[in-house]
Scaffold this motif. Structure first.
Motif, PDB file in Angstrom:
ATOM      1  N   ILE A 100       0.850  -1.191   0.000  1.00 52.07           N
ATOM      2  CA  ILE A 100       0.000   0.000   0.000  1.00 52.07           C
ATOM      3  C   ILE A 100       0.887   1.243   0.000  1.00 52.07           C
ATOM      4  CG2 ILE A 100      -1.709   1.304   1.312  1.00 52.07           C
ATOM      5  CD1 ILE A 100      -2.659  -1.369   2.474  1.00 52.07           C
ATOM      6  N   SER A 101       0.620   2.159  -0.893  1.00 49.90           N
ATOM      7  CA  SER A 101       1.403   3.384  -0.955  1.00 49.90           C
ATOM      8  C   SER A 101       1.124   4.238   0.274  1.00 49.90           C
ATOM      9  CB  SER A 101       1.055   4.161  -2.224  1.00 49.90           C
ATOM     10  OG  SER A 101       1.877   5.290  -2.360  1.00 49.90           O
ATOM     11  N   ALA A 102       2.186   4.798   0.859  1.00 51.77           N
ATOM     12  CA  ALA A 102       2.042   5.628   2.055  1.00 51.77           C
ATOM     13  C   ALA A 102       1.402   6.971   1.708  1.00 51.77           C
ATOM     14  CB  ALA A 102       3.400   5.851   2.702  1.00 51.77           C
ATOM     15  N   ASP A 103       0.658   7.520   2.659  1.00 49.90           N
ATOM     16  CA  ASP A 103       0.116   8.864   2.460  1.00 49.90           C
ATOM     17  C   ASP A 103       0.760   9.878   3.398  1.00 49.90           C
ATOM     18  OD1 ASP A 103      -1.007   8.157   4.865  1.00 49.90           O
ATOM     19  OD2 ASP A 103      -3.085   8.230   4.172  1.00 49.90           O
ATOM     20  N   ARG A 104       1.734   9.404   4.216  1.00 50.18           N
ATOM     21  CA  ARG A 104       2.554  10.304   5.026  1.00 50.18           C
ATOM     22  C   ARG A 104       3.996   9.842   5.022  1.00 50.18           C
ATOM     23  NH1 ARG A 104      -0.912   8.872   9.374  1.00 50.18           N
ATOM     24  NH2 ARG A 104      -1.507   7.519   7.660  1.00 50.18           N
ATOM     25  N   LEU A 105       4.909  10.792   4.970  1.00 52.99           N
ATOM     26  CA  LEU A 105       6.341  10.518   5.009  1.00 52.99           C
ATOM     27  C   LEU A 105       6.947  11.331   6.146  1.00 52.99           C
ATOM     28  CD1 LEU A 105       8.957   9.299   3.784  1.00 52.99           C
ATOM     29  CD2 LEU A 105       9.046  11.299   2.275  1.00 52.99           C
ATOM     30  N   LEU A 106       7.600  10.642   7.065  1.00 47.71           N
ATOM     31  CA  LEU A 106       8.225  11.287   8.224  1.00 47.71           C
ATOM     32  C   LEU A 106       9.734  11.261   8.039  1.00 47.71           C
ATOM     33  CD1 LEU A 106       8.263  12.485  11.084  1.00 47.71           C
ATOM     34  CD2 LEU A 106       7.992  10.154  11.976  1.00 47.71           C
ATOM     35  N   LEU A 107      10.345  12.447   7.957  1.00 46.08           N
ATOM     36  CA  LEU A 107      11.780  12.566   7.733  1.00 46.08           C
ATOM     37  C   LEU A 107      12.484  12.946   9.023  1.00 46.08           C
ATOM     38  CD1 LEU A 107      11.922  14.617   4.385  1.00 46.08           C
ATOM     39  CD2 LEU A 107      12.150  12.146   4.661  1.00 46.08           C
ATOM     40  N   PHE A 108      13.280  12.021   9.574  1.00 49.16           N
ATOM     41  CA  PHE A 108      14.150  12.353  10.698  1.00 49.16           C
ATOM     42  C   PHE A 108      15.430  12.992  10.152  1.00 49.16           C
ATOM     43  CE2 PHE A 108      11.334   9.569  12.931  1.00 49.16           C
ATOM     44  CZ  PHE A 108      11.427   9.936  14.268  1.00 49.16           C
ATOM     45  N   GLY A 109      15.973  13.952  10.882  1.00 45.40           N
ATOM     46  CA  GLY A 109      17.149  14.673  10.395  1.00 45.40           C
ATOM     47  C   GLY A 109      16.798  15.628   9.280  1.00 45.40           C
ATOM     48  N   ALA A 110      15.600  16.202   9.342  1.00 41.83           N
ATOM     49  CA  ALA A 110      15.058  16.973   8.217  1.00 41.83           C
ATOM     50  C   ALA A 110      15.747  18.308   7.991  1.00 41.83           C
ATOM     51  CB  ALA A 110      13.553  17.199   8.417  1.00 41.83           C
ATOM     52  N   LEU A 161       4.745  12.064  -9.592  1.00 43.18           N
ATOM     53  CA  LEU A 161       4.980  10.700  -9.125  1.00 43.18           C
ATOM     54  C   LEU A 161       4.626  10.489  -7.658  1.00 43.18           C
ATOM     55  CD1 LEU A 161       8.362  10.011 -10.953  1.00 43.18           C
ATOM     56  CD2 LEU A 161       6.104   9.118 -11.538  1.00 43.18           C
ATOM     57  N   LEU A 162       4.441  11.549  -6.907  1.00 40.89           N
ATOM     58  CA  LEU A 162       4.050  11.402  -5.508  1.00 40.89           C
ATOM     59  C   LEU A 162       2.530  11.266  -5.403  1.00 40.89           C
ATOM     60  CD1 LEU A 162       6.271  14.006  -3.594  1.00 40.89           C
ATOM     61  CD2 LEU A 162       6.690  11.563  -3.954  1.00 40.89           C
ATOM     62  N   PRO A 163       2.051  10.449  -4.469  1.00 39.22           N
ATOM     63  CA  PRO A 163       0.596  10.386  -4.247  1.00 39.22           C
ATOM     64  C   PRO A 163       0.045  11.776  -3.927  1.00 39.22           C
ATOM     65  CG  PRO A 163       1.718   8.634  -3.034  1.00 39.22           C
ATOM     66  CD  PRO A 163       2.792   9.536  -3.563  1.00 39.22           C
ATOM     67  N   GLU A 164      -1.111  12.096  -4.488  1.00 41.64           N
ATOM     68  CA  GLU A 164      -1.686  13.432  -4.281  1.00 41.64           C
ATOM     69  C   GLU A 164      -1.910  13.740  -2.810  1.00 41.64           C
ATOM     70  OE1 GLU A 164      -5.166  14.135  -6.545  1.00 41.64           O
ATOM     71  OE2 GLU A 164      -4.207  13.748  -8.492  1.00 41.64           O
ATOM     72  N   MET A 193       6.886  24.098  -7.331  1.00 42.84           N
ATOM     73  CA  MET A 193       7.575  24.071  -6.047  1.00 42.84           C
ATOM     74  C   MET A 193       6.662  24.535  -4.920  1.00 42.84           C
ATOM     75  SD  MET A 193      11.319  25.625  -4.992  1.00 42.84           S
ATOM     76  CE  MET A 193      10.886  27.356  -5.130  1.00 42.84           C
ATOM     77  N   ALA A 194       5.818  25.504  -5.198  1.00 41.09           N
ATOM     78  CA  ALA A 194       4.913  25.996  -4.160  1.00 41.09           C
ATOM     79  C   ALA A 194       3.964  24.894  -3.688  1.00 41.09           C
ATOM     80  CB  ALA A 194       4.119  27.190  -4.695  1.00 41.09           C
ATOM     81  N   THR A 195       3.500  24.083  -4.629  1.00 42.40           N
ATOM     82  CA  THR A 195       2.628  22.957  -4.263  1.00 42.40           C
ATOM     83  C   THR A 195       3.364  21.971  -3.376  1.00 42.40           C
ATOM     84  OG1 THR A 195       1.427  23.181  -6.351  1.00 42.40           O
ATOM     85  CG2 THR A 195       1.202  21.086  -5.173  1.00 42.40           C
ATOM     86  N   PHE A 196       4.629  21.702  -3.730  1.00 44.86           N
ATOM     87  CA  PHE A 196       5.427  20.786  -2.916  1.00 44.86           C
ATOM     88  C   PHE A 196       5.639  21.341  -1.513  1.00 44.86           C
ATOM     89  CE2 PHE A 196       9.695  19.773  -1.266  1.00 44.86           C
ATOM     90  CZ  PHE A 196       9.500  18.423  -1.005  1.00 44.86           C
ATOM     91  N   LEU A 197       5.975  22.609  -1.406  1.00 41.86           N
ATOM     92  CA  LEU A 197       6.238  23.208  -0.093  1.00 41.86           C
ATOM     93  C   LEU A 197       5.000  23.147   0.797  1.00 41.86           C
ATOM     94  CD1 LEU A 197       8.366  26.302  -1.168  1.00 41.86           C
ATOM     95  CD2 LEU A 197       9.186  24.216  -0.032  1.00 41.86           C
ATOM     96  N   ASN A 198       3.833  23.188   0.187  1.00 35.34           N
ATOM     97  CA  ASN A 198       2.599  23.096   0.968  1.00 35.34           C
ATOM     98  C   ASN A 198       2.386  21.710   1.564  1.00 35.34           C
ATOM     99  OD1 ASN A 198       1.803  25.766   0.674  1.00 35.34           O
ATOM    100  ND2 ASN A 198       0.709  25.370  -1.247  1.00 35.34           N
ATOM    101  N   ARG A 199       3.091  20.710   1.044  1.00 32.37           N
ATOM    102  CA  ARG A 199       3.019  19.362   1.626  1.00 32.37           C
ATOM    103  C   ARG A 199       3.779  19.275   2.946  1.00 32.37           C
ATOM    104  NH1 ARG A 199       1.909  14.951  -2.077  1.00 32.37           N
ATOM    105  NH2 ARG A 199       1.927  15.534  -4.279  1.00 32.37           N
TER     106      ARG A 199
END
Length: 485
Positions: A4-14, A35-38, A75-81
């Protein structure tokens, strides 16, 4: 059953260097390509006491610096994620707040889930896993990606893997070797198993030897503390180079499936013969010149005397039917003459030359797989020199070259982490390293280090800007082989 594709990504050391240079640019590029899930949300965490807006500003600066302008679409759309939660991973206190920021480990409809990318010091792996368990962030719909180093020897690697296994099953653990995300490394599988031309001759009957070189021109840079505790053997050979060797030496898998591919890789790694004292060379760079500029020696950069190796050369053997008697020459080092990562497959000479005596110097066929700085594949063949002559037919070696950017016009040159982050999000483990692979690698590396200790082998000095100690040249030339420089 597909993951199952994840709908959240948690980055440690961000807020760290890896996130700024690689992770955030890779994710933005994936987003620009659709390519990223909406629904994917990306939560960053680190010790820095900043908020969402400051994190987005930091991410914007990183993208403008490290991602080409043509790949920043949307890029603005990405930053909003992006969002951010400060965390001290050494205590349990902040993990509950982190869990609230991330949200439940599964979506309401049972789809989605959480992917975690852990890029922290190995000393924080245990406390971080404990914190994730404490906060309920290790459920069945949670998978975790682990950035190296995964230990300094077999025992410490097992300790880390045991800690992770307390919370995550093996099918949810993604051990990252970023070399496996490089296009040309993946293309090695396509070259071998997608073409009838190569696989029938990919064995000791036709291949004389294999060379794998990973050369760096840089010195310690910002990795002073880590590198002196690690050295070239642990930093480069244990992971990147042995993964390249495994891809060259593995048997054909039954399918392009994570289990099938990794089963064959681990068989090749387990077939590695124990290395003798005269089959390994270590070195440490002294002052010299790289690209025309004077550079200090290792001890000068470090600020103290050290026996840590910055260069390693090894003559390895894979003891199975396919590779019996074929040497694999490995070398890697810092402050070498050239930045290059390549695999050279040298085929045997023709058993009888009908052109002998015509002034034609016959050369064996050779396959060169360039990984960096340029991604290319070159097959050297013998061909007739055009023209007429009284001495008969003259031959000359000519290259058949495939330069990957030219072969696939319109395709972006991707960052290796793009492939790996996308696979982590989608749950595909094919290009990640399984625990038994890691342990097979460490068993071989630990045995070599034991040989060094037993034989009293110390690093030999070599001038920065050269190809390492003279002993590395002798390692191959006593077999009648020269390094591909």
């Amino acid at each position: 059953m597909p993951a199952i594709s994840a709908d959240r990504l948690l980055l440690f050391g961000a807020t760290g260097d890896l996130a700024r240079r690689m992770l955030l640019p890779s994710l933005c590029a994936l987003d620009a390509d659709g390519l990223l899930p909406e629904t994917l949300r990306i939560v960053g965490t680190a010790r820095s006491e900043i908020g969402d807006s400051e994190f987005r500003d930091m991410a914007r600066e990183a993208l403008e610096k490290f991602l080409p302008a043509e790949r920043r679409g949307g890029m603005a759309t990405f930053l909003n994620r992006l969002s951010y939660q400060a965390l001290d991973a050494t205590t349990l206190d902040g993990f509950v707040d982190l869990a609230e920021k991330v949200g439940p480990s599964t979506s309401k409809d049972g789809e989605g889930g959480l992917a975690i990318f852990l890029s922290t010091a190995p000393s924080l792996f245990g406390p971080t896993i404990a914190g994730l368990q404490h906060a309920g962030l290790t459920g069945d719909h949670v998978r975790i990606g682990l950035e190296k180093p995964l230990g300094t020897d077999l025992d410490s690697s097992c300790a880390i893997n045991n800690a992770v296994a307390e919370a995550f099953t093996e099918d949810r653990i993604f051990r990252i070797d970023h070399y496996l995300g490089k296009e040309t490394v993946q293309n090695l599988l396509a070259l071998r198993f997608g073409n009838i031309l190569f696989e029938p001759i990919w064995n000791s009957n036709y291949i004389e030897h294999v060379q794998i070189t990973v050369g760096e021109t840089v010195g310690l840079e910002s990795r002073v503390g880590y590198y002196d505790d690690s050295g070239a053997m642990r930093d480069m050979v244990q992971n990147h180079m042995l993964q390249l060797l495994a891809l060259v030496a593995m048997e054909p898998p039954t399918s392009f499936d994570a289990t099938a591919v990794r089963d064959e890789k681990v068989k090749a790694l387990r077939a590695l013969r124990r290395v003798a004292a005269d089959e390994t060379v270590t070195g440490q760079y002294s002052r010299g010149a790289v690209d025309g500029e004077a550079v200090p020696g290792y001890d000068d950069e470090l600020g103290k005397s050290s026996d840590t190796e910055t260069f390693v050369a090894i003559k390895a053997h894979v003891d199975n039917w396919r590779w019996k008697g074929v040497p694999f020459y490995l070398r890697t080092g810092k402050r070498l003459q050239e930045r290059v990562t390549e695999i050279v497959v040298r085929f045997r000479s023709v058993p009888h030359s009908i052109f002998e005596g015509m002034g034609s110097g016959m050369q064996p066929n050779q396959l060169l797989i360039g990984i960096q700085p340029e991604e290319n594949i070159t097959l050297s063949l013998m061909a007739k020199v055009p023209g007429l002559g009284v001495d008969g037919v003259k031959l000359r070696q000519v290259p058949l070259e495939i330069t990957m950017p030219d072969a696939f016009v319109g395709q972006h040159r991707r960052i290796a982490y793009e492939r790996l982050l996308l696979d982590l999000i989608q749950g595909d483990q094919t290009l990640f390293v399984r625990r038994d692979e890691v342990e097979a690698q460490w068993q071989w590396i630990d045995a070599i280090r034991a040989v060094w200790e037993e034989a009293g082998i110390k690093p030999k000095p070599y001038s920065a800007g050269t190809w390492g100690p003279n002993a590395a040249i002798a390692l191959t030339e006593r077999d009648g082989v020269s390094w591909h420089d």
